[in-house]
Structure formats: C-alpha cells, structure tokens
Design a protein around this motif. Sequence first.
Motif, PDB file in Angstrom:
ATOM      1  N   ARG A   1       0.924  -1.215   0.030  1.00  0.00           N
ATOM      2  CA  ARG A   1       0.011  -0.010  -0.030  1.00  0.00           C
ATOM      3  C   ARG A   1       0.862   1.069   0.109  1.00  0.00           C
ATOM      4  N   HIS A   2       0.459   2.361  -0.645  1.00  0.00           N
ATOM      5  CA  HIS A   2       0.965   3.688  -0.628  1.00  0.00           C
ATOM      6  C   HIS A   2       0.011   4.628  -0.098  1.00  0.00           C
ATOM      7  N   ASP A   3      -1.035   4.449   0.370  1.00  0.00           N
ATOM      8  CA  ASP A   3      -2.001   5.452   0.683  1.00  0.00           C
ATOM      9  C   ASP A   3      -2.338   5.335   2.367  1.00  0.00           C
ATOM     10  N   TRP A   4      -1.239   5.092   3.068  1.00  0.00           N
ATOM     11  CA  TRP A   4      -1.600   5.184   4.503  1.00  0.00           C
ATOM     12  C   TRP A   4      -1.937   6.500   5.164  1.00  0.00           C
TER      13      TRP A   4
ATOM     14  N   GLN B   1       5.438   8.725   5.448  1.00  0.00           N
ATOM     15  CA  GLN B   1       6.326   8.935   4.332  1.00  0.00           C
ATOM     16  C   GLN B   1       6.747   8.176   3.426  1.00  0.00           C
ATOM     17  N   LEU B   2       7.652   7.195   4.300  1.00  0.00           N
ATOM     18  CA  LEU B   2       8.350   6.278   3.857  1.00  0.00           C
ATOM     19  C   LEU B   2       7.639   5.115   2.932  1.00  0.00           C
ATOM     20  N   ALA B   3       6.256   4.959   3.420  1.00  0.00           N
ATOM     21  CA  ALA B   3       5.538   3.795   2.747  1.00  0.00           C
ATOM     22  C   ALA B   3       4.997   4.559   1.717  1.00  0.00           C
ATOM     23  N   ASN B   4       4.392   5.684   1.859  1.00  0.00           N
ATOM     24  CA  ASN B   4       3.752   6.327   0.730  1.00  0.00           C
ATOM     25  C   ASN B   4       4.564   6.828  -0.461  1.00  0.00           C
ATOM     26  N   LEU B   5       5.662   6.575  -0.254  1.00  0.00           N
ATOM     27  CA  LEU B   5       6.629   6.777  -1.615  1.00  0.00           C
ATOM     28  C   LEU B   5       6.211   6.104  -2.820  1.00  0.00           C
TER      29      LEU B   5
ATOM     30  N   ASP C   1       5.402  10.665  19.486  1.00  0.00           N
ATOM     31  CA  ASP C   1       4.996   9.660  18.763  1.00  0.00           C
ATOM     32  C   ASP C   1       4.476   9.847  17.339  1.00  0.00           C
ATOM     33  N   SER C   2       3.784  10.917  17.293  1.00  0.00           N
ATOM     34  CA  SER C   2       3.134  11.117  15.934  1.00  0.00           C
ATOM     35  C   SER C   2       4.232  11.538  14.775  1.00  0.00           C
ATOM     36  N   ASP C   3       5.469  12.100  15.157  1.00  0.00           N
ATOM     37  CA  ASP C   3       6.669  12.349  14.277  1.00  0.00           C
ATOM     38  C   ASP C   3       7.067  10.916  13.612  1.00  0.00           C
ATOM     39  N   ARG C   4       7.153   9.970  14.567  1.00  0.00           N
ATOM     40  CA  ARG C   4       7.547   8.397  14.499  1.00  0.00           C
ATOM     41  C   ARG C   4       6.523   8.076  13.267  1.00  0.00           C
ATOM     42  N   ALA C   5       5.213   8.126  13.684  1.00  0.00           N
ATOM     43  CA  ALA C   5       4.179   7.848  12.654  1.00  0.00           C
ATOM     44  C   ALA C   5       4.275   8.317  11.366  1.00  0.00           C
ATOM     45  N   LYS C   6       4.483   9.789  11.374  1.00  0.00           N
ATOM     46  CA  LYS C   6       4.620  10.419  10.143  1.00  0.00           C
ATOM     47  C   LYS C   6       5.771   9.861   9.149  1.00  0.00           C
ATOM     48  N   LEU C   7       6.916   9.827  10.077  1.00  0.00           N
ATOM     49  CA  LEU C   7       8.132   9.180   9.026  1.00  0.00           C
ATOM     50  C   LEU C   7       7.896   7.907   8.521  1.00  0.00           C
TER      51      LEU C   7
ATOM     52  N   TYR D   1      21.431   3.150  -3.022  1.00  0.00           N
ATOM     53  CA  TYR D   1      22.050   4.636  -2.573  1.00  0.00           C
ATOM     54  C   TYR D   1      21.004   4.584  -1.279  1.00  0.00           C
ATOM     55  N   ASN D   2      21.861   5.034  -0.411  1.00  0.00           N
ATOM     56  CA  ASN D   2      21.319   5.487   0.985  1.00  0.00           C
ATOM     57  C   ASN D   2      21.134   6.907   1.140  1.00  0.00           C
ATOM     58  N   HIS D   3      19.955   7.343   1.399  1.00  0.00           N
ATOM     59  CA  HIS D   3      19.666   8.424   1.631  1.00  0.00           C
ATOM     60  C   HIS D   3      18.547   8.601   2.636  1.00  0.00           C
ATOM     61  N   ASN D   4      18.732   9.144   3.895  1.00  0.00           N
ATOM     62  CA  ASN D   4      17.570   8.886   4.738  1.00  0.00           C
ATOM     63  C   ASN D   4      16.754  10.187   4.840  1.00  0.00           C
ATOM     64  N   LEU D   5      15.532  10.061   5.148  1.00  0.00           N
ATOM     65  CA  LEU D   5      14.621  11.261   5.453  1.00  0.00           C
ATOM     66  C   LEU D   5      14.824  11.677   6.992  1.00  0.00           C
ATOM     67  N   ASP D   6      15.167  10.944   7.614  1.00  0.00           N
ATOM     68  CA  ASP D   6      15.739  11.071   9.055  1.00  0.00           C
ATOM     69  C   ASP D   6      14.441  11.198  10.096  1.00  0.00           C
TER      70      ASP D   6
END
Length: 330
Positions: free
Chosen positions: A15-18, A219-223, A210-216, A161-166
Amino acid sequence: MSTQPEPITIKTPLRHDWQLDEVQALFALPFNDLIFKAQSVHRETFDPNEIQISTLLSIKTGSCSEDCGYCPQSARFDTDLKPEALLPVEEVLQAARRAKAQGASRFCMGAAWRSPKDRDVERVVEMVQGVKDLGMETCVTLGMLTDEQTQRLKEGGLDYYNHNLDTSEDYYSEVISTRTYQDRLDTLERVREAGINVCCGGIVGMGESDSDRAKLLQQLANLPKHPESVPVNMLVQVQGTPLMGTEKLDPLVFVRTVAVARIMMPQSRVRLSAGRTYMSDEMQALCFLAGANSIFYGDKLLTTDNPMSNEDMRLFERLGLRSGGSSYAA
Ligand code: SAM
Ligand code: DTB
Ligand code: SF4
C-alpha cells in the motif's frame, strides 16, 4: 512418489496510501498483537531466521558543511573527530575484502558531504566497481545528487543508494537547517528514476513525538515505491552534537517502530541500524521478532562503535539466525 504442492501464501498487498490515524492505530496495538502481526507479515515474504548483513566504511570523514544536529561529522560542532579526505581506492578495497572475509554481503560507503563534486563521483565509481568485482553488493551515501551524478553511479553498477529522510517533515527543521525535506525527496526520486535500489529510513530517539515517528513511516511507505532497504537508527548520542543529552527513547517504542515499519513495508528489508551497542541482546532479539532482517555488521559504523563481529556471531548462534538473503524480497 507423490509430491506435495507448495503451500500458497497470500501476501499482504503493498500500500502507498497510508493515513496517519491508521499508522497511529498500529503503534497503539497491545504489544503482543503488534509483534504477532509484524511477524506474520514478515513470514509471508522472508525466511524469518535469515538476516542480511552489510558493513559500513566512512570513505570521507568529517568537515561537513551541514548542521544535522545528530551528526559528529558536521564542521559546525566541536566533536572529537579527526577529519579525513576521500580515501584512496585501494584502501577501500582492502576494507571491503576484510568485510567479505567476515561474512558481509553488502559493502556500504559513506561520505560526509552535502553533495559530491563530479570528480569525487568518478573516484566513488572506481570503488563501486572494485567492490563489485569482489562479488559483494554495493551501497553508497554521498548526500544530494544531480541527475548526471546519479546516472554515473548507475552506469558504474551501483546497487543501492542510501539517503535518509531522518524524521517527519514537521520535526525536520528542529534537527537540520541547511537543506530541506524536499531536497531529500528530490534526491530519492532521482535515485529511483535511475533504477538504483533505494535505502531510506530515519533516526528515532531525537526527541521527536509519537506522531513524528508515525509520520516518518507514513512518508516512507507512501513513496511511489517502498525503499528496498529501510534503516531504523537509534540516535547515537555524541559529545559536542546539539542532540547530546536528549531524553532516551523507551526501548519498547523502538521495537514498536520496527514492527510498524515491517507491517507497512512488508517486502522491504528493515535494518536494525545505528545504536545497537546500547541495546541489550534481548532488545535486539525483539527487533528481529518484530521483523528486522538486516544489520550493520563490523566493529564500526561510520565514526562510532558498533558491536564487535564476534559478539554478533554469538548472538546469531544463540538466536539460531543465519546471515544471507542479500537482495530485495519481491
Ligand atoms: N552526508 C551524507 C548525508 O547526510 O546524506 C551521507 C552520510 S550521513 C552520516 C548518513 C546517515 O547517517 C544520516 O542521514 C543519518 O540518518 C545517519 N546518522 C548520522 N549520525 C547519526 C547518529 N549520531 N545516530 C544515528 N544515525 C546517524
Ligand atoms: C544509516 O541509516 N545509518 C548508517 C548509514 N545509513 C550510513 C550511518 C550511522 C551513523 C552513525 C553515526 C556514526 O557512526 O558516525
Ligand atoms: Fe554532513 Fe551527512 Fe553528517 Fe549531515 S549527516 S552533517 S550531511 S555527514
């Protein structure tokens, strides 16, 4: 003799629509339910006892122009780090040979740059080619890339290639001011478009909510495509960096973060990354149970310590884990 048909497993769809509330609901599950779900998803795709191992090398150390608040390599912070220019190719290949002899399947080369110069990329391409000739997979992390540089790395045979959103987009400006979240997304898009596998994750324990971790993770899963490799780093606190002294994250929240990453990106390698020297064997075991199936292996990360290889091998033995499975699962 009758042959048994292979059991059919129906894989969790990608899924990409979390939505944020869905991600938060995963984090809020009772721990046992969350881990059971993560381990079930994990087994649809992966051998649960097989861990991919990568070894890191800092090929250019320190004196970085950026102000990433976690990083000992920034020139702006007074850390105890000895800067080093880009290493000669042969020195890098010697380190890769040692890593291979110790059992690593991928060699990851990191450089403390905002972005590389074109002539640096040429030298890195030579390193990539040399490491590939040893029969290892290659990964580099060099900062922001132009289209041409990305193309050169692809032509040179780079695998990852490694490039983190952090962190989340909201918390990002608390940690870094010298480049934007969008800059990072742009580099990730270039790498993806060029057909190089993407390694992209973040750091937790930086004082985010907590919500920052959920948002990270959202972002990653919705790429448009899940990163093939998702490093989950625990902040390594280094004297002299602005994030030194940040309140420590509850280890069980770290394990939950791994589990939610596994559920949201079911076919990606989730890497238990920086910070393992501060984790108990039991915490690491919980991370593997939560679906982590990759580690950095070798006595050093880039500039800070990692568990000694023999300790890791002992842990693998105690847990019945094997190294292997170097590539993306799909
Ligand atoms: N300079 C390049 C860049 O920033 O893209 C590549 C190297 S940089 C050191 C690679 C990644 O290491 C960072 O994006 C960050 O996620 C991670 N990292 C750096 N310092 C860390 C620390 N103290 N603890 C955990 N992760 C860290
Ligand atoms: C990633 O996500 N973690 C690695 C790798 N990608 C390049 C780096 C961790 C660095 C930890 C601090 C240091 O050793 O300098
Ligand atoms: Fe430089 Fe990378 Fe460290 Fe940021 S994370 S200061 S860009 S080496």
